[in-house]
Write a protein that holds these residues in place. Sequence first.
Motif, short mmCIF file in Angstrom:
data_model
loop_
_atom_site.label_atom_id
_atom_site.label_comp_id
_atom_site.label_asym_id
_atom_site.label_seq_id
_atom_site.Cartn_x
_atom_site.Cartn_y
_atom_site.Cartn_z
N GLY A 1 28.75 -27.75 -12.05
CA GLY A 1 28.35 -27.02 -10.74
C GLY A 1 26.83 -27.47 -10.27
O GLY A 1 26.74 -27.51 -8.97
N GLN A 2 25.96 -27.76 -11.40
CA GLN A 2 24.78 -28.13 -10.90
C GLN A 2 24.93 -29.46 -10.13
O GLN A 2 24.25 -30.15 -9.20
CB GLN A 2 23.74 -28.31 -12.16
N LEU A 3 25.98 -30.61 -10.61
CA LEU A 3 25.83 -31.82 -9.76
C LEU A 3 26.39 -31.52 -8.76
O LEU A 3 26.21 -32.08 -7.54
CB LEU A 3 27.00 -32.61 -10.71
N LEU A 4 27.31 -30.75 -8.32
CA LEU A 4 28.27 -30.35 -7.25
C LEU A 4 27.11 -29.71 -6.23
O LEU A 4 26.96 -29.98 -4.91
CB LEU A 4 29.35 -29.27 -7.31
N SER B 1 34.34 -24.71 -10.94
CA SER B 1 32.89 -24.99 -10.67
C SER B 1 32.87 -25.49 -9.05
O SER B 1 31.65 -25.33 -8.72
CB SER B 1 32.56 -26.38 -11.39
N GLY B 2 33.88 -26.02 -8.41
CA GLY B 2 33.96 -26.58 -7.19
C GLY B 2 34.39 -25.05 -5.98
O GLY B 2 34.45 -25.38 -5.03
N GLY B 3 34.47 -23.93 -6.69
CA GLY B 3 34.72 -22.74 -5.77
C GLY B 3 36.50 -22.60 -5.55
O GLY B 3 36.45 -21.80 -4.80
N LYS B 4 37.11 -23.36 -6.40
CA LYS B 4 38.78 -23.19 -5.95
C LYS B 4 39.22 -22.12 -6.65
O LYS B 4 40.12 -22.03 -7.57
CB LYS B 4 39.19 -24.49 -6.28
N ALA C 1 29.79 -36.31 -10.58
CA ALA C 1 30.46 -35.12 -11.08
C ALA C 1 31.76 -35.29 -11.48
O ALA C 1 32.28 -34.91 -12.36
CB ALA C 1 30.83 -33.89 -10.10
N ARG C 2 32.65 -36.31 -10.60
CA ARG C 2 33.96 -36.73 -11.10
C ARG C 2 33.86 -37.25 -12.40
O ARG C 2 34.64 -37.10 -13.35
CB ARG C 2 34.60 -37.54 -9.97
N ASP C 3 32.95 -38.40 -12.48
CA ASP C 3 33.01 -39.08 -13.95
C ASP C 3 32.48 -38.31 -14.81
O ASP C 3 33.12 -38.43 -16.19
CB ASP C 3 31.81 -40.19 -13.61
N THR C 4 31.64 -37.32 -14.90
CA THR C 4 31.27 -36.51 -16.04
C THR C 4 32.44 -35.74 -16.44
O THR C 4 32.36 -35.52 -17.66
CB THR C 4 29.99 -35.90 -15.57
N ASP C 5 32.93 -35.28 -15.52
CA ASP C 5 33.98 -34.30 -15.51
C ASP C 5 35.30 -34.81 -16.53
O ASP C 5 35.70 -34.48 -17.34
CB ASP C 5 34.68 -33.86 -14.54
N ASN C 6 35.72 -36.04 -16.11
CA ASN C 6 36.47 -36.91 -16.79
C ASN C 6 36.15 -36.92 -18.42
O ASN C 6 36.88 -36.97 -19.18
CB ASN C 6 36.87 -38.11 -16.28
N VAL D 1 43.13 -31.83 -10.93
CA VAL D 1 41.73 -32.36 -11.29
C VAL D 1 41.70 -34.10 -10.77
O VAL D 1 40.64 -34.40 -10.43
CB VAL D 1 41.64 -32.49 -12.97
N LYS D 2 42.82 -34.59 -11.21
CA LYS D 2 42.49 -35.94 -10.47
C LYS D 2 42.43 -36.19 -9.02
O LYS D 2 42.06 -37.14 -8.63
CB LYS D 2 43.87 -36.56 -10.96
N LYS D 3 43.31 -35.11 -8.39
CA LYS D 3 42.99 -35.36 -6.89
C LYS D 3 41.82 -35.04 -6.43
O LYS D 3 41.41 -35.34 -5.14
CB LYS D 3 43.98 -34.38 -6.04
N GLY D 4 40.87 -34.14 -7.42
CA GLY D 4 39.40 -33.88 -6.83
C GLY D 4 39.41 -32.81 -5.86
O GLY D 4 38.32 -32.89 -4.90
N VAL D 5 40.18 -31.94 -5.79
CA VAL D 5 40.28 -30.72 -4.82
C VAL D 5 39.05 -29.93 -5.02
O VAL D 5 38.77 -29.20 -4.09
CB VAL D 5 41.49 -29.99 -4.95
N TRP D 6 38.51 -29.97 -6.27
CA TRP D 6 37.21 -29.16 -6.62
C TRP D 6 36.04 -29.79 -6.25
O TRP D 6 34.89 -29.19 -6.44
CB TRP D 6 37.46 -29.11 -8.05
N LEU D 7 35.88 -31.05 -5.69
CA LEU D 7 34.86 -31.77 -5.35
C LEU D 7 34.04 -31.22 -4.19
O LEU D 7 34.29 -31.71 -2.79
CB LEU D 7 34.90 -33.27 -5.20
N GLN D 8 33.43 -30.01 -4.16
CA GLN D 8 32.77 -29.24 -2.89
C GLN D 8 31.44 -28.83 -3.33
O GLN D 8 31.37 -28.11 -4.24
CB GLN D 8 33.76 -28.44 -2.19
N ASN D 9 30.53 -28.79 -2.32
CA ASN D 9 29.25 -27.91 -2.36
C ASN D 9 29.48 -26.61 -1.75
O ASN D 9 29.50 -26.78 -0.37
CB ASN D 9 27.86 -29.10 -1.94
N ILE D 10 29.33 -25.66 -2.47
CA ILE D 10 29.68 -24.34 -1.69
C ILE D 10 28.46 -23.68 -1.37
O ILE D 10 28.46 -22.58 -0.52
CB ILE D 10 30.56 -23.17 -2.29
#
Length: 464
Positions: free
Chosen positions: A316-319, A396-399, A327-332, A452-461
């Motif tokens: 959440g903080q990285l996003l 964490s990405g607001g999804k 964020a993607r690398d850390t999450d994996n 998770v792999k598609k990265g649909v959660w990678l957003q700053n809300i």
Amino acid sequence: MLCKIKKKFIGDRAFYKMVLAVAVPIMIQNGITNFVGLLDNIMVGQIGTEQMSGVAIVNQLMMVYYLCIFGGLAGAGIFTAQYFGQGDTEGIQHTFRYKFWMALILTAGAISIFLLKGENLIQMYLSGSSDGGDLTAALHYGKIYMEVMLLGLPAFMAVQIYVSTLRECGETVVPMKAGIAAVFVNLLLNYILIYGKLGLPSMGVVGAAIATVISRYVEATIVIVWTHRHKEKNGYIAGIYRTLRVPKHLIGKYFIKGAPLLINETMWSSGMAMLTQCYSVRGLSVIAGLNIANTINNVFNVVFIAMGDAVAIIIGQLLGAGKMEEARDTDNKIIAFSVTCCIGIAAVMILIAPFFPEIYNTTDDVKALAVQFIIAQAIFMPQAAFMHASYFTLRSGGKTIITFLFDSVFVWCVSVPVAYCLSRFTAFPVIAIFAMVQIADWIKCVIGFILVKKGVWLQNIVAK
């Protein structure tokens, strides 16, 4: 190929130090809480099967309220973590006040429901055979335990408002210390009040409830006092109660993100309660055996629970800071770390499974069922770790709509129907039904992996 996998899923020493700095205090707090809960459960279990079953049923029902609070505060919590990443103190104040109103409404509603319909709710779990104990006695013990436990809900509410905000702002040690103090108070009072020590009468399940209520007020006092005495560290707390007003446009924004989480936690927890009810039609011994297994399972699953919290906080903080690739690398790496840890923990659970139920003063049938449930829970723990981390990644990405479908809709559309049909229309042993419900979660694992792999959660809300 091997080098590529290692780079993607294995971090360096600095990475694990950073993750553990967040996760370990949460593990310690939850671990001690659950360990004392285990001792509490054993103490009640020493009185008899009916007392243990009545308390277990009420705790299952109370869990619905607890998770409603978590869900109700989680939507605002997503914003809190990202506000903190941006250094927006005023934003954190808005989310804190929103949490206050949300928790107050949910707590008032829960108390009303338990007071008006508590007996009916407990009775739902006592509709099976009386195999393993006296159903009327279990109902009686459940009712008196619930009546006292309701007194502790305001303290639980206050703790969650403060602790969730502290954690989302990176402060995990103080909640840990408060939790440790509370559980030791609970343990001491359990011993005194359940068995009647120091000249006091033996209160049984009522004593267990009183001890829990007092410990919650101890925890709330510690957390609240510390937060307000350290305004230099918790800048958002200065003047927090000068007004409880939250700007209308932010109420809508927080509610839109948070409503799916609230509905999700409500539906998921009620779904878990329904699963237990499905198993309970096979007799009171099943409730008792599952209660024993859940008690030890709760002690061990603190690892993947804390890793989920670490995902919510760190990602959440990285996003919020706009660091998407990091964020993607850390999450994996956190997901891989969580699953790997749980494989080892599962092995330990299987080793102790034959011995743990022997502590309880209950029948051999209950003990045998408990052993089977513990082994089954251990086998499926790595699976649970992956699903939990995936859920918090998406959140964490607001999804929140996706997490709603991923979590509670799945439980009610897949898990509950499987358990309901198998428990009522087949002669399968209850442990086989339990395992089939867990196997159905493989569908969720595949969905989680893809999302998770598609990265649909990678957003700053909270981007302005």
